[in-house]
Enzyme design. Structure first.
Site, PDB file in Angstrom:
ATOM      1  N   ASP A   1       0.842  -1.188   0.000  1.00 58.40           N
ATOM      2  CA  ASP A   1       0.000   0.000   0.000  1.00 58.40           C
ATOM      3  C   ASP A   1       0.884   1.247   0.000  1.00 58.40           C
ATOM      4  O   ASP A   1       1.856   1.334   0.754  1.00 58.40           O
ATOM      5  CB  ASP A   1      -0.884  -0.037   1.252  1.00 58.40           C
ATOM      6  CG  ASP A   1      -1.885   1.076   1.307  1.00 58.40           C
ATOM      7  OD1 ASP A   1      -2.735   1.159   0.405  1.00 58.40           O
ATOM      8  OD2 ASP A   1      -1.827   1.884   2.261  1.00 58.40           O
TER       9      ASP A   1
ATOM     10  N   GLU B   1       1.536  -0.376  -5.094  1.00 52.80           N
ATOM     11  CA  GLU B   1       0.591   0.700  -5.396  1.00 52.80           C
ATOM     12  C   GLU B   1       1.485   1.928  -5.583  1.00 52.80           C
ATOM     13  O   GLU B   1       2.004   2.469  -4.603  1.00 52.80           O
ATOM     14  CB  GLU B   1      -0.391   0.912  -4.256  1.00 52.80           C
ATOM     15  CG  GLU B   1      -1.398   2.007  -4.553  1.00 52.80           C
ATOM     16  CD  GLU B   1      -2.331   2.308  -3.381  1.00 52.80           C
ATOM     17  OE1 GLU B   1      -3.513   2.571  -3.620  1.00 52.80           O
ATOM     18  OE2 GLU B   1      -1.860   2.277  -2.219  1.00 52.80           O
TER      19      GLU B   1
END
Length: 666
Positions: free
Chosen positions: A323, A359
């Site tokens: 993330d 990401e």
């Protein structure tokens, strides 16, 4: 660095923690229920920031927490407070879930001891590690993103006591569904223990996604009541079914938040070392959550590596999705694709062959880094998401962009001469509108989040087919069904790795909420009994076709050049009349039709894309001795019939009389 955390031996337990600036550290031992503090024992300094203590006679199952003391000067990033019980950063099990309370964020001497509010770390001998096996997942496969709790909370076939847990993913009904879709690997949204943001409890809400961790290794007991053994068993069951497991991990921030946030672990042990700070002493906020992990600090770098190794060795996972991954590559605040942590992950003897997915953005300076990670990192491709949505929304001049996305996004991932795409193609993810909502809501509807609709993206590249939200109008319902089919077909026809978010294959809706992180309720729980089974069957057929036609999952960029040895181009881009698109066609902003023709000596696959609202008869180039067949029976049509507007069709060419032509059909 010496082994940190609690190490169990036959004589007792050794406790070790790291802090470069604490003057004193203690371990607090609690009773079997974790309620009463039995003893508070001081750790001794070993040097290099390590503090340790061996407690003889203590056995597995003991519950404990840490305490630290030193200067208390928040303006200088020092938060030492011995009244704050701290979770060991190397905890692998905690005895209860975190719950926010204002006293966890109280200033020193302004609040009572927090031991009664904090989970206790449980000393536990690790289960027997499974054999280390190569990852099942390979680039080009189908990743299925899912929220563990929401995915099975309402599943009628899963026993009530297992619903919403990791163990539920091993249920035969779940595995059958994944296999019928052709899932290569599940990507589990965060399963480590997290805490609610402080504004949620007063609103009666809780964090449903888990992107607010406290420490990195301990599983959330609500998701894994069976602890690490439960995860290990589920990963093994999925693997036996041919499905890999990827963990979505958060190494960019923690739930300790900004200067008003709670002191739970890292902040109380060594805030200045574990988090990044501005020159004025304030916390850097490249994450939008109030703090940012200092991944360029040696202690944090080693903690991240230890966490990844832990899940590979102890659970046998295939890999990880990171993330806000630029945070992991920031050195002195600037992103560096050769950052020490990124290099260490890809060269580590335990991690080198694992699936790594970035990401590739955060909200810090130069935080958008799509295409800038180094192999073997795959990257979420939001350019694909946006361009595909724009094409099907009907934006002008999108045919060229669509072809580039279908072919692997070489404009993004071929910057260094790489031969294959590292993109993860997706149309919808957990963050944003669902696939069904993209075609039903032109704007977000986030009032239920309690932030007066200020949260979430304002531009969703979505449309509503004339009516915002739910409707009984049969024509609109049909149009939305066809739009969802077109979006799914585009995704499954795309070159390289693809990702589908759980439930999008059968029309899940969040009623237009594009930031449903705080909706731990039927808004995010998948409605298995009310699912659109016709759409689901179409998704199954798409999965079967993708498995039957290797060209679809090939990660090499489509170039239009001849395939080695065969002399046949890997792809040809045609008009609806079967002619090669020329410069005039590519530049025609009114064009909404395209044919992607995969080359082959014996079999060719044609993907017919009609983004226009009008129907159209498509013509494909013919070869003597061959004929075209529908590739998916649920969308069967012959070339003499017009292809409806806003739809995708697949045709396979094979030798006349070949009964195996429709390999991808159901």
């Amino acid at each position: 660095m010496t082994q940190l955390g609690a190490t169990i031996t036959s004589e007792g337990i050794r406790f070790a923690a790291w802090s470069s600036s604490a003057r004193r550290l203690w371990v607090s031992i609690f009773d079997e229920q974790g309620n009463r503090e039995l003893d508070r024992l001081e750790l001794a300094s070993e040097g290099n920031g390590v503090h340790s203590l061996f407690v003889s006679g203590l056995a597995a199952g003991a519950r404990y927490g840490l305490r630290a003391d030193g200067d208390y000067a928040p303006e200088r990033g020092l938060w030492f407070d011995p009244d704050k019980l701290l979770t060991d950063p190397y905890a692998v099990e905690i005895d209860r879930a975190y719950a926010y309370h204002w006293r966890l964020a109280a200033r020193r001497n302004e609040g009572a001891d927090t031991a009664s509010l904090m989970p206790k770390t449980v000393t536990r001998a690790l289960p027997t590690a499974p054999p280390t096996l190569p990852p099942l997942f390979r680039p080009g496969g189908l990743i299925y993103e899912l929220n563990v709790r929401a995915f099975t909370k309402l599943h009628p076939d899963v026993p009530q006591e297992k619903r919403g847990t990791i163990a539920a993913l091993a249920h035969p009904a779940i595995i059958e569904h994944l296999q019928r879709l052709g899932v290569s690997a599940v990507e589990l949204m965060p399963i480590t223990a997290s805490i609610d943001e402080r504004h949620l409890p007063p609103l009666g809400l809780s964090n449903a996604w888990g992107y607010n961790p406290v420490t990195f290794m301990a599983l959330d007991p609500r998701l894994a009541p069976g602890g690490l053994t439960e995860l290990q068993g589920t990963v093994a069951a999925l693997r036996r079914a041919g499905i890999g497991t990827i963990l979505d991990l958060v190494f960019n921030h923690t739930g300790e938040s900004d200067r008003l946030g709670p002191t739970l672990s890292l902040r109380g042990l060594d805030n200045n070392a574990y988090y990044r700070h501005r020159p004025d002493g304030g916390l850097v906020n490249d994450t939008g959550t109030g703090n940012t992990i200092a991944c360029d600090h040696p202690a944090m770098r080693e903690m991240v590596l230890d966490t990844l190794r832990h899940f590979v060795r102890q659970a046998g996972v295939d890999g990880f999705r990171f993330d806000l991954a630029p945070v992991l590559g920031r050195v002195d605040g600037a992103f560096d694709p050769e950052a020490p942590l990124l290099q260490a992950i890809t060269h580590d003897p335990v991690l080198y062959d694992r699936v790594l997915i970035a990401e590739p953005w955060d909200i810090g300076a130069n935080g958008y880094q799509l295409g800038n990670f180094r192999p073997p990192f795959l990257e979420w491709n939001d350019r694909y998401r946006d361009d595909v949505r724009r094409f099907w929304r009907g934006d002008a001049g999108m045919v060229g962009a669509l072809a580039t996305r279908l072919a692997g996004s070489s404009d993004v991932f071929n910057r260094a001469g790489e031969p294959a795409s590292r993109g993860v193609n997706f149309i919808a993810a957990h963050d944003g509108m669902t696939l069904a909502d993209i075609v039903a809501y032109e704007r977000k509807h986030n009032a239920a989040n309690g932030e007066q609709d200020r949260d979430g993206h304002n531009e969703n590249l979505s449309w509503n087919n004339g009516v915002e939200g739910e409707t009984d109008d049969a024509a609109i319902v049909t149009a939305r069904f066809e739009d969802q089919r077109a979006l799914l077909a585009t995704l499954f026809a795309s070159h390289g790795t693809i990702m589908l978010t759980a439930g999008d294959e059968f029309g899940r809706t969040q009623k237009g909420n594009n930031n449903a992180y705080a909706q731990d309720n039927p808004t995010t729980w998948l409605d298995w009994t009310g699912r659109d089974q016709a759409l689901e069957r179409y998704a199954w057929a798409l999965g079967a076709l993708r498995r039957a036609v290797p060209a679809l999952s090939d990660t090499r960029f489509l170039t239009g050049e001849p395939i080695e040895a065969s002399g046949v181009p890997d792809v040809a881009w045609l008009t609806e009349t079967g002619e090669l698109l020329d410069a005039t066609d590519w530049n025609d902003t009114s064009r909404h039709r395209l044919v992607m023709l995969f080359g082959g000596e014996d079999n060719r696959l044609a993907v017919l894309i009609n983004g226009d609202r009008r129907q159209c008869v498509f013509t494909l180039p013919a070869r003597e001795g061959f004929r075209w067949h529908p590739a998916i029976e649920t969308r069967a049509t012959d070339l003499a019939r017009p292809l409806p507007g806003r739809s995708v069709n697949f045709m396979i060419e094979s030798r006349a009389g070949d009964g195996g032509a429709r390999k991808g059909s159901r």
